[in-house]
Write an enzyme that holds these catalytic residues in place. Structure first.
Site, short mmCIF file in Angstrom:
data_model
loop_
_atom_site.label_atom_id
_atom_site.label_comp_id
_atom_site.label_asym_id
_atom_site.label_seq_id
_atom_site.Cartn_x
_atom_site.Cartn_y
_atom_site.Cartn_z
CB CYS A 74 -32.73 -15.31 72.01
SG CYS A 74 -31.47 -16.19 72.98
CG HIS A 151 -25.35 -10.75 65.19
ND1 HIS A 151 -24.71 -11.25 66.30
CD2 HIS A 151 -26.66 -11.09 65.33
CE1 HIS A 151 -25.59 -11.86 67.08
NE2 HIS A 151 -26.78 -11.79 66.51
CG ASN A 182 -26.12 -8.93 69.37
OD1 ASN A 182 -26.19 -9.01 70.59
ND2 ASN A 182 -27.20 -8.78 68.61
CD GLU A 199 -26.76 -12.36 73.74
OE1 GLU A 199 -27.98 -12.51 73.58
OE2 GLU A 199 -26.01 -13.26 74.17
NE ARG A 200 -29.52 -6.25 70.34
CZ ARG A 200 -30.51 -5.79 69.61
NH1 ARG A 200 -30.56 -4.54 69.25
NH2 ARG A 200 -31.48 -6.60 69.23
CB CYS A 208 -24.48 -15.53 70.85
SG CYS A 208 -25.66 -14.40 70.07
N GLY A 211 -25.66 -15.18 66.91
CA GLY A 211 -24.29 -14.84 66.53
C GLY A 211 -23.64 -15.94 65.70
#
Length: 268
Positions: A74, A151, A182, A199-200, A208, A211
């Site tokens: 993250c 992603h 994602n 976001e999953r 994100c 992301g």
């Protein structure tokens, strides 16, 4: 921590409950993580972050999404941890080793090398990940990038016109993505990238970090922008720097909201 202390922080509105368990034997289950993250009956957050001792870095970061599922990386949380600890630190994650440094208003984090091979995303079968020969309704030919977590990035005319709440939920669980994925929808204005992310395990999010990294890398690889790239999300802006063969640098805000204390047994 048995004393129930926690920190609340956010990066561009992507918010976290951070528990420092480096000196405590603090266990957390999927159900407990989801209960803590619940915005009605818990503390409320997009992700629960648990700091653990590490033998390979200054700290290990364990990450649970709002649904209680554990994930590998993250970016926004990495900036918050660097800001919280207030020093140049190395951070062990399941997605790889990161390094971060606090700045006056946030942090800069080295997110490591992006991965592009189909089995590193991972996908269920081999294909080109720069322009994947797949599509879901009006979204097609995405790029796929793993930046510690998987992603897919769709380049569109206007991100606001994409039904990302519906299509993101569909694509996240498609069998093409064995670890789920994602979903990013982006459009380019000049050298800036405008981005929305499904976001999953969370859903639509205001920001994100991974992301932003994945989308900027995909746009650079496609020749749509040049590094450094300003990535504009609903929660604010991140700056992503990347050159082929190098690691990704992400810089942006990290905000300390408050500290709190609770009874962890209430979430069992």
């Amino acid at each position: 921590m048995n004393n129930g202390q926690f920190h609340k922080m956010h990066g561009l509105g992507n918010d976290f409950v951070i528990v420092d368990a480096r000196h405590e034997d603090w266990s957390v289950s999927t159900e407990k993580a989801a209960a803590i993250a619940n915005r009605r009956s818990g503390i409320g957050c997009d992700q629960l972050i648990v700091l653990r001792p590490s033998t390979t870095a200054d700290v290990r970061m364990q990450i649970f999404n709002a649904d209680g599922g554990e994930v590998e990386a993250c970016g926004n949380a990495s900036r918050c941890v660097a800001k919280l600890l207030g020093e140049n630190i190395s951070i062990e994650t399941d997605g790889g080793l990161l390094s971060g440094a606090a700045t006056s208003d946030g942090a800069v984090v080295d997110m490591g090398h992006p991965r592009f091979d189909w089995n590193e995303i991972p996908l269920s079968y081999a294909m080109d990940t720069l322009a994947m020969p797949v599509g879901w309704e009006e979204l097609d030919e995405p790029s796929a990038v793993n930046v510690g977590n998987p992603h897919v990035i769709f380049f569109v005319e206007n991100t606001d016109s994409v039904e990302l709440d519906r299509l993101g939920a569909m694509i996240e669980i498609d069998p093409l993505f064995p670890d789920r994925v994602n979903v990013n929808a982006s459009h380019i204005e000049g050298n800036d990238l405008h981005l929305r992310v499904w976001e999953r395990g969370v859903g639509l999010t205001r920001a994100c970090g991974t992301g932003a990294c994945a989308s900027a890398v995909a746009a650079i690889r496609r020749g749509l922008v040049q590094s450094p790239v300003s990535v504009h999300l609903p929660g604010g802006k991140l700056t992503i720097t990347w050159t082929e063969g190098e690691t990704i640098k992400m810089q942006g805000p990290a905000t300390y909201v408050y500290s709190g204390e609770t009874d962890w047994d209430a979430f069992e």
